[in-house]
Scaffold this motif. Sequence first.
Motif, PDB file in Angstrom:
ATOM      1  N   THR B 505       0.863  -1.182   0.000  1.00  0.00           N
ATOM      2  CA  THR B 505       0.000   0.000   0.000  1.00  0.00           C
ATOM      3  C   THR B 505       0.901   1.234   0.000  1.00  0.00           C
ATOM      4  O   THR B 505       2.068   1.149   0.385  1.00  0.00           O
ATOM      5  CB  THR B 505      -0.898   0.071   1.258  1.00  0.00           C
ATOM      6  N   ILE B 506       0.330   2.367  -0.414  1.00  0.00           N
ATOM      7  CA  ILE B 506       1.124   3.597  -0.402  1.00  0.00           C
ATOM      8  C   ILE B 506       1.541   3.970   1.026  1.00  0.00           C
ATOM      9  O   ILE B 506       2.703   4.277   1.260  1.00  0.00           O
ATOM     10  CB  ILE B 506       0.364   4.741  -1.109  1.00  0.00           C
ATOM     11  N   ARG B 525       3.266  10.240  -5.430  1.00  0.00           N
ATOM     12  CA  ARG B 525       2.064   9.409  -5.259  1.00  0.00           C
ATOM     13  C   ARG B 525       1.647   8.678  -6.540  1.00  0.00           C
ATOM     14  O   ARG B 525       1.392   7.478  -6.503  1.00  0.00           O
ATOM     15  CB  ARG B 525       0.916  10.245  -4.692  1.00  0.00           C
ATOM     16  N   ASN B 529       1.706   4.657  -6.890  1.00  0.00           N
ATOM     17  CA  ASN B 529       0.467   3.963  -7.259  1.00  0.00           C
ATOM     18  C   ASN B 529       0.716   3.043  -8.453  1.00  0.00           C
ATOM     19  O   ASN B 529       0.295   1.894  -8.471  1.00  0.00           O
ATOM     20  CB  ASN B 529      -0.615   4.987  -7.600  1.00  0.00           C
ATOM     21  N   TYR B 540      -3.205  -5.219  -4.853  1.00  0.00           N
ATOM     22  CA  TYR B 540      -3.203  -3.792  -4.554  1.00  0.00           C
ATOM     23  C   TYR B 540      -4.532  -3.143  -4.922  1.00  0.00           C
ATOM     24  O   TYR B 540      -5.073  -3.371  -5.999  1.00  0.00           O
ATOM     25  CB  TYR B 540      -2.061  -3.113  -5.323  1.00  0.00           C
ATOM     26  N   ASP B 542      -6.072  -0.029  -6.122  1.00  0.00           N
ATOM     27  CA  ASP B 542      -5.713   1.197  -6.823  1.00  0.00           C
ATOM     28  C   ASP B 542      -6.205   2.430  -6.052  1.00  0.00           C
ATOM     29  O   ASP B 542      -7.364   2.508  -5.668  1.00  0.00           O
ATOM     30  CB  ASP B 542      -6.373   1.158  -8.204  1.00  0.00           C
ATOM     31  N   ASP B 543      -5.289   3.372  -5.787  1.00  0.00           N
ATOM     32  CA  ASP B 543      -5.670   4.576  -5.059  1.00  0.00           C
ATOM     33  C   ASP B 543      -5.934   5.700  -6.061  1.00  0.00           C
ATOM     34  O   ASP B 543      -5.005   6.346  -6.539  1.00  0.00           O
ATOM     35  CB  ASP B 543      -4.558   4.976  -4.087  1.00  0.00           C
ATOM     36  N   SER B 546      -4.497   9.164  -5.849  1.00  0.00           N
ATOM     37  CA  SER B 546      -3.085   9.352  -6.176  1.00  0.00           C
ATOM     38  C   SER B 546      -2.862   9.361  -7.680  1.00  0.00           C
ATOM     39  O   SER B 546      -1.732   9.335  -8.143  1.00  0.00           O
ATOM     40  CB  SER B 546      -2.242   8.236  -5.545  1.00  0.00           C
ATOM     41  N   ARG B 547      -3.935   9.356  -8.446  1.00  0.00           N
ATOM     42  CA  ARG B 547      -3.778   9.405  -9.895  1.00  0.00           C
ATOM     43  C   ARG B 547      -4.001  10.829 -10.391  1.00  0.00           C
ATOM     44  O   ARG B 547      -4.804  11.572  -9.826  1.00  0.00           O
ATOM     45  CB  ARG B 547      -4.775   8.461 -10.567  1.00  0.00           C
TER      46      ARG B 547
END
Lengths: 109, 816
Positions: B505-506, B525, B529, B540, B542-543, B546-547
């Motif tokens: 994870t981030i 970030r 990601n 994972y 996907d956050d 953070s995109r």
Amino acid sequence: MSLIEIGKLSDIPRQGARCVITPTGRIAVFRTAEDHIFALEDRCPHKGGPLSQGIVHGGAVTCPLHNMVISLESGHAMGADEGWVRTFPLELDGETILIDSASLAALAA
Amino acid sequence: MTRKLVIVGNGMAPGRMLEHLVDAAPGRYQVTIFNAEPRVNYDRIMLSPVLSGEKGYEEIVIHGDGWYVKNGITLYKGHKVATIDRAAKTVTSEPGVVEPYDKLVIATGSVPFILPVPGRGLPGVLTYRDLDDVNAMLLAAQSRAKAVVIGGGLLGLEAAAGLKMRGMDVTVVHLMPTLMERQLDEAAGYLLERAVEERGIKVMTKASTKAILGKDRVEGVELADGTVIPATLVVMAAGIRPNAGLAKAAGLTVNRGIVVDKFMATSDPDILALGECVEVEGHVYGLVAPLYEMARVAGAKLAGEETTGFAHSDTPTKLKVTGIDLYSIGDFADGEDREEIVLRDAAAGVYKRIILRDDKIIGTVLFGETSDGAWFNDLKKKAVNISDMRETLIFGRAYQGGAPLDPMAAVAALPDDAEICGCNGVRKGKIVGAIKAKGITTLEQVRAHTKASASCGTCTHLVEQVIALTLGDAYNPAAVQPMCGCTTLSHNDVRRLIKAKSLKTIPAVMQQLEWTSSGGCHKCRPALNYYLVADWPNEYADDYQSRFINERAHANIQKDGTYSVVPRMWGGVTSASELRAIADVVDKFAIPTVKVTGGQRIDLLGVVKEDLPGVWAELGKAGFVSGHAYAKGIRTVKTCVGSDWCRFGTQDSTGLGVRIEKFMWGSWTPAKVKMGVSGCPRNCAEATCKDVGVICVDSGYEIHFAGAAGLDIKGAEVLGLVNTEDEALEHIVALVQMYREQAHYLERIYKWARRIGIGEIRRQIMQDTEKRRGYFARFVYSQKYAQVDPWTERVSGKDKHEFMPMATIGLAQAAE
């Protein structure tokens, strides 16, 4: 001063933003990782980019157009950049986010 | 007249000896080295990071070929010495080179101890000694099958951790009740066992190996109690023995090792010996620090300098397994005349024990938190009476004398003769002196001038602190380009550590890699990601926050805050009904601009964000999915009409383009990937300036890659020629997966290829079938999670908040 409800805290993703449409323009309402909320005019002082669409990190947002970084608290550009965007005071009543209508009126004026 | 010096062996000890010699007395000898290994001198301590994938071979070379040339040294690679003729004063190598000597140095090192059990000679039974062993293990690890490591000492555990990180199912078989019993006490051994098991490595203690089973190659290991552990690879790491056979055959005095005096002279005054092959005053050595001390003595003797002799000293033990910190030195057995101070913190997995005799430290065992190791060792060496600080001693240097100090202050407080680098015996004063005398400003220079942190590297942080203290603000540690302002680590380091530490994870990355900001920034970030998406496709989450907005909104943001929409047209082929649907959407949403793109797609520009889901819904009805024109991902495959229509076409380039695109769409990549397939060398699809391109020819498919036609203009490189469409697809997919796994975020294929080397990429994709299939399989696996049309998902309501304002305030309300 009268407060207008604009939404719930949970309406905004953490490290994200939502827009509020007002008669005089768009306001971006941000929520940080620590659940602090801030409202800024949705217009980057650089070239007018929509700050609401930027990446939120710490207490700042990076404009999606040319990466100017704006402090959510002060509305000032950070680092070597210069520029300033208008901020609006918010209140959090439990989960409910409120904005002061007087500050909007001032915008209109 | 120049005298002839011949050296048998080219390990770390003779390498260091030669450094002393060429420094002190350049040109005194004409030097010839015989190396049984077919290579230059490399850092054997760093084989474990090579095995685990944390370093490459090139990174551990100590003396490159140029060094030998520069110093006029002849190096015979792959020449094992067969005999020494002391009467004639010559040595003869197995390939038949005869070399006379005036002085001879024997540095034959050690040989692994092979358990005398049945089956020990079977293919698949390896030792862990040199780069060939590592390469053999890496080959075996590709099978992802089962491995047994015999021996739970330093080498065995490092081998086990490396093999595990390479994907093998590993069991460590250890004869004694606890791991590393020679360096750790029982409690630390237990903590170590737990830490090893937490990495998914099975540990069996009190396990005696009875036989290695198998017919034509290894199939398993049988223990004395009858247990059988299946295995396709067995690594013997049960200890080493001095390799003294050559010396013995030459008639030199040999006991456990080649017997030398404290000036490294053997029983023949013209022959010196040093390293793991020797025995000095009854001791034999396997750690690098004493070997380097021998090298210093031997180098000085050969240079004709006065020198102090070799003296025995304890060497601290450290384990080079990322994430396991242990440190031990001295004597830690229980005894009547001894006291001990113990600190345990179960939650943090910390164990510290100091063993005292007469109020002096005689031994230290640290597990989980080892930063005070050097300080305890210093107190031990100087035999400091600790009775005044007995109460707080165990908490370490920072707690002596009142308030806790910051770590820099702890380093500042170290005396000049405190040892900073254990491997090379470098003291603080020497580093500070070198910095001041030579105007040094970087870690690399400190390594070059003092050797501090140049071997195993565990003291790197301390050395950096010493540099920072000495230089103050003049020190800029950014020798590597950090990923962003939130870390000092480079993209390479971060990618490597995400895998090595299984960070998924981030927040885990930021915590474990000690990010200096709480939530990262707009540079790190999105990169993190991507790395997590690429490395852990099934695990994972996907956050999206953070995109970059384009990937969050699945459309391209324009200068006025509107978006552009590009539906996918496979291979650039469309139809009347598709075009009609696009026309209807344009009318319905009053889209201001319709434009054909360079990648053979249609771009609808000026769509307001709130309309995006509606536009996608209409397009979806006509069968369109997202064209990912906004993604750091697979973009387009541009094609020409090929053999279907063109009178020059050699193959069905359109069909291949469509096939590649349908196979690969949806995949996230470090930067955008644009492809092209041309049906003949006239190259109408401009495939030779794409990230990946194919030129069809009569005999098959020529694959190109690493082209660019943007900020840089660069013709593509040829990857190779394959015969069939299937092969073309497999090679292209494997290439892109290799890129996905290795490139830095935002690094296009041509930049990545420049960094890695075109030849290396060609070798892995064209020649190494196993590697290619591995990449291909991992791409296919990740596609299971990636090939979901984001537009359809959002039409069905996903991320609704993204596309709607939270509130609309009317004029009346605002004016209140």
